[in-house]
Design a protein around this motif. Structure first.
Motif, PDB file in Angstrom:
ATOM      1  N   UNK A 124      -7.174  -1.973  -8.487  1.00 25.43           N
ATOM      2  CA  UNK A 124      -6.598  -1.429  -7.258  1.00 25.43           C
ATOM      3  C   UNK A 124      -7.257  -2.078  -6.038  1.00 25.43           C
ATOM      4  N   UNK A 128       3.788   4.011  -9.817  1.00 26.26           N
ATOM      5  CA  UNK A 128       4.902   4.894  -9.473  1.00 26.26           C
ATOM      6  C   UNK A 128       6.025   4.115  -8.807  1.00 26.26           C
ATOM      7  N   UNK A 184      -6.779  -1.025  -2.991  1.00 30.98           N
ATOM      8  CA  UNK A 184      -6.960  -0.011  -1.940  1.00 30.98           C
ATOM      9  C   UNK A 184      -8.278   0.725  -2.076  1.00 30.98           C
ATOM     10  N   UNK A 185      -8.885   0.705  -3.284  1.00 33.22           N
ATOM     11  CA  UNK A 185     -10.136   1.452  -3.459  1.00 33.22           C
ATOM     12  C   UNK A 185     -11.279   0.523  -3.873  1.00 33.22           C
ATOM     13  N   UNK A 239       0.839  -1.197   0.000  1.00 35.51           N
ATOM     14  CA  UNK A 239       0.000   0.000   0.000  1.00 35.51           C
ATOM     15  C   UNK A 239       0.872   1.245   0.000  1.00 35.51           C
ATOM     16  N   UNK A 257      -0.406   4.930  -1.644  1.00 32.56           N
ATOM     17  CA  UNK A 257      -1.207   6.152  -1.532  1.00 32.56           C
ATOM     18  C   UNK A 257      -2.585   5.934  -0.946  1.00 32.56           C
ATOM     19  N   UNK A 258      -3.138   4.738  -1.106  1.00 36.33           N
ATOM     20  CA  UNK A 258      -4.513   4.419  -0.697  1.00 36.33           C
ATOM     21  C   UNK A 258      -5.557   5.323  -1.326  1.00 36.33           C
ATOM     22  N   UNK A 259      -5.272   5.883  -2.497  1.00 36.44           N
ATOM     23  CA  UNK A 259      -6.372   6.483  -3.243  1.00 36.44           C
ATOM     24  C   UNK A 259      -6.281   6.264  -4.755  1.00 36.44           C
ATOM     25  N   UNK A 260      -5.667   5.156  -5.118  1.00 30.57           N
ATOM     26  CA  UNK A 260      -5.764   4.734  -6.510  1.00 30.57           C
ATOM     27  C   UNK A 260      -4.699   5.241  -7.455  1.00 30.57           C
ATOM     28  N   UNK A 261      -3.752   6.022  -6.944  1.00 33.80           N
ATOM     29  CA  UNK A 261      -2.822   6.710  -7.831  1.00 33.80           C
ATOM     30  C   UNK A 261      -1.507   5.950  -8.070  1.00 33.80           C
ATOM     31  N   UNK A 319       0.315   4.430 -14.466  1.00 37.65           N
ATOM     32  CA  UNK A 319      -0.414   4.291 -13.216  1.00 37.65           C
ATOM     33  C   UNK A 319       0.343   3.511 -12.156  1.00 37.65           C
ATOM     34  N   UNK A 350      -1.922  -3.046  -6.747  1.00 40.26           N
ATOM     35  CA  UNK A 350      -2.629  -3.686  -7.869  1.00 40.26           C
ATOM     36  C   UNK A 350      -2.594  -5.213  -7.768  1.00 40.26           C
TER      37      UNK A 350
END
Ligand SMILES: Cc1cc2nc3c(=O)[nH]c(=O)nc-3n(C[C@H](O)[C@H](O)[C@H](O)COP(=O)(O)OP(=O)(O)OC[C@H]3O[C@@H](n4cnc5c(N)ncnc54)[C@H](O)[C@@H]3O)c2cc1C
Ligand code: FES
Ligand code: FES
Lengths: 277, 155
Positions: free
Chosen positions: B58, B133, B60-61, B38, B40-44, B131, B49
């Motif tokens: 994702x 990082x 996390x979302x 995990x 960012x926990x907002x999909x970025x 998508x 994945x």
């Protein structure tokens, strides 16, 4: 980065989902793909008391093309459109738009209905579907109704939807053979939300011409019909950034100088793109 | 609490989950499958994945409770997967990782590129990787590793 507590209702029937939304104590929300709502809940920008999961509702998965109308169910994912699983009634425009939304892993779960309902000004479908002349099909407790996106999209994160209404899908006119479209999204990195979006659809056989500016601070902006009509009759020549800025001014929209410039660039590139070989 | 039945790495399990538990936290904390990371926990960022019903998503979302009935595959399930084997070798050969934090998500996306887009060129690989990082290795090694696997599989 964890959401506040909430109750979850998983519905398998449309009527059941609508009554769950109507009868909920406190603030109830639909969850479809969760690709906009869950990030907001993780950040605690949204704290619904309950969620109604609609992912199993077959009524929202219908896809058809009859009599010049494409119908796309609200639960259709961006990836399904990207992959051509929806009949191509827009000469590739919807496929192109879908491909540029977020990243594949998000497109595999995020839905077109969720995107329009969420109404993020920087999102892609609100602008693209308005340019295409789409109509939302909505189910409420007592009746089904339809509403053109121009009326449905009221402002930033705001659509004309009652708390117990569900978007079933969208009806989108099929483009004629000699129609043209252009779509240009300005963003710093692929897959990001847009800084600006320009969208043009012209379909002379149906006397249809629309130029739309997206990623403003409100709902997508339908620009004065005279601009789109002129492009439809005389082409893209001369529609440079200055010309696009003049159309924005004519619409009465005002932005910071930098914003006006990128909006002008997005519109001009969308228009040029529509006429490129 | 919500009752779910979910298949994780080939094993069908029933569990009670709080509605707000993300699929990622369910995998890591309840199932002890800590290969899923995990960021960012907002999909970025893409670190989380995993495969949901055969496609990358994702974790996390998505809530574990909204993945009821789904088939999940995490990085732990790819030991014997041909494509993943090739990718692991190529990531080693091309210096595709350093700290390894982004790697489970990178491999999930890389496998998707190799299987879904066998003709991808470098530009397309970079687009598809946008998508995910990586904060320490940089992308050159990762892109080269994926290119090498695509070339090898083309024969
Ligand atoms: C990292 C990242 C990048 C992104 N980049 C982009 C981008 O570049 N462009 C873009 O357009 N989008 C982008 N998105 C958003 C993405 O497209 C979402 O999938 C989409 O906006 C929401 O769809 P959803 O099904 O996930 O909706 P949800 O998150 O489930 O719901 C969103 C809202 O819509 C409501 N809702 C959902 N379905 C219905 C329905 N059928 N009827 C009534 N209300 C409903 C929900 O109550 C909620 O308020 C991005 C998302 C992420 C995480
Ligand atoms: S942790 Fe899920 S995308 Fe970053
Ligand atoms: S290897 Fe360290 S973040 Fe990618």
């Amino acid at each position: 980065m964890k959401p506040a507590k909430f109750d979850l209702e998983k519905s398998t029937d449309l009527g059941e989902a609508i009554s769950a939304l109507g009868q909920a104590d406190g603030f109830a929300k639909i969850v479809a793909g969760g690709q906009s709502l869950v990030p907001m809940m993780n950040l605690r920008l949204a704290q619904p008391d309950s969620l109604v999961d609609i992912r199993a509702l077959h009524d929202l998965k219908r896809i058809s093309l009859d009599n010049g109308q494409l119908y796309v169910g609200a639960l259709t994912t961006h990836a399904m459109i990207e992959d051509g699983l929806v009949p191509d009634a827009t000469q590739g425009m919807m496929q192109r738009v879908a491909r540029q939304i977020a990243y594949r892993a998000v497109r595999n779960r995020g839905t077109i209905g969720g995107s329009v309902a969420h109404a993020d000004p920087a999102a892609d479908w609100p602008t693209a579907l308005l340019a295409l002349g789409a109509v939302a099909v909505i189910q409420g407790a007592n009746a089904e109704r339809t509403m053109p996106l121009g009326d449905f999209q009221i402002g930033a994160f705001t659509v004309a939807l009652e708390p117990d209404e569900v978007i079933l899908g969208f009806s989108i006119p099929e483009l004629s053979a000699d129609a043209r479209w252009g779509y240009y999204k300005v963003c710093r990195k692929p897959g990001e939300f847009a800084d600006s979006i320009g969208a043009l659809v012209i379909d002379p056989a149906r006397s249809f011409a629309r130029l739309v500016l997206g990623a403003t601070d409100g709902a997508p902006l339908l620009l004065p019909p005279s601009a789109a009509d002129k492009i439809a009759s005389s082409g893209a020549d001369g529609f440079d950034i200055a010309a696009a800025r003049a159309v924005i001014a004519e619409a009465g929209a005002t932005f910071e100088e930098y914003e006006t410039q990128i909006h002008g660039a997005a519109l001009s590139r969308a228009v040029q793109g529509a006429f490129a070989a | 609490m919500t009752q779910i039945t979910i298949t994780i790495n080939g094993e069908r399990i029933s569990a009670e989950v709080e509605p707000r538990t993300s699929l990622a936290d369910f995998l890591r904390d309840d199932q002890r499958l800590t290969g899923t990371h995990l960021g960012c926990e907002h999909g970025v960022c893409g670190a989380c994945t995993v495969m949901v019903d055969g496609v990358p998503q994702r974790s996390c979302i998505a809530f574990a409770a909204t993945c009821d009935g789904s088939e999940i595959r995490t990085i732990e399930d790819f030991d014997d997967d041909d494509v993943m084997g090739d990718l692991r070798d190529a990531f080693t050969a091309h210096h595709g990782l350093q700290c390894g934090y982004c790697t489970p998500g990178m491999l999930a996306t890389a496998r998707d590129i190799v299987t879904r887009l066998p003709d991808a060129d470098e530009k397309r690989i970079r687009l598809e990787l946008s998508g995910n990082l990586c904060r320490c290795t940089g992308y050159v090694g990762i892109v080269n590793a994926i290119k090498a696997v695509l070339a090898k599989r083309k024969g």
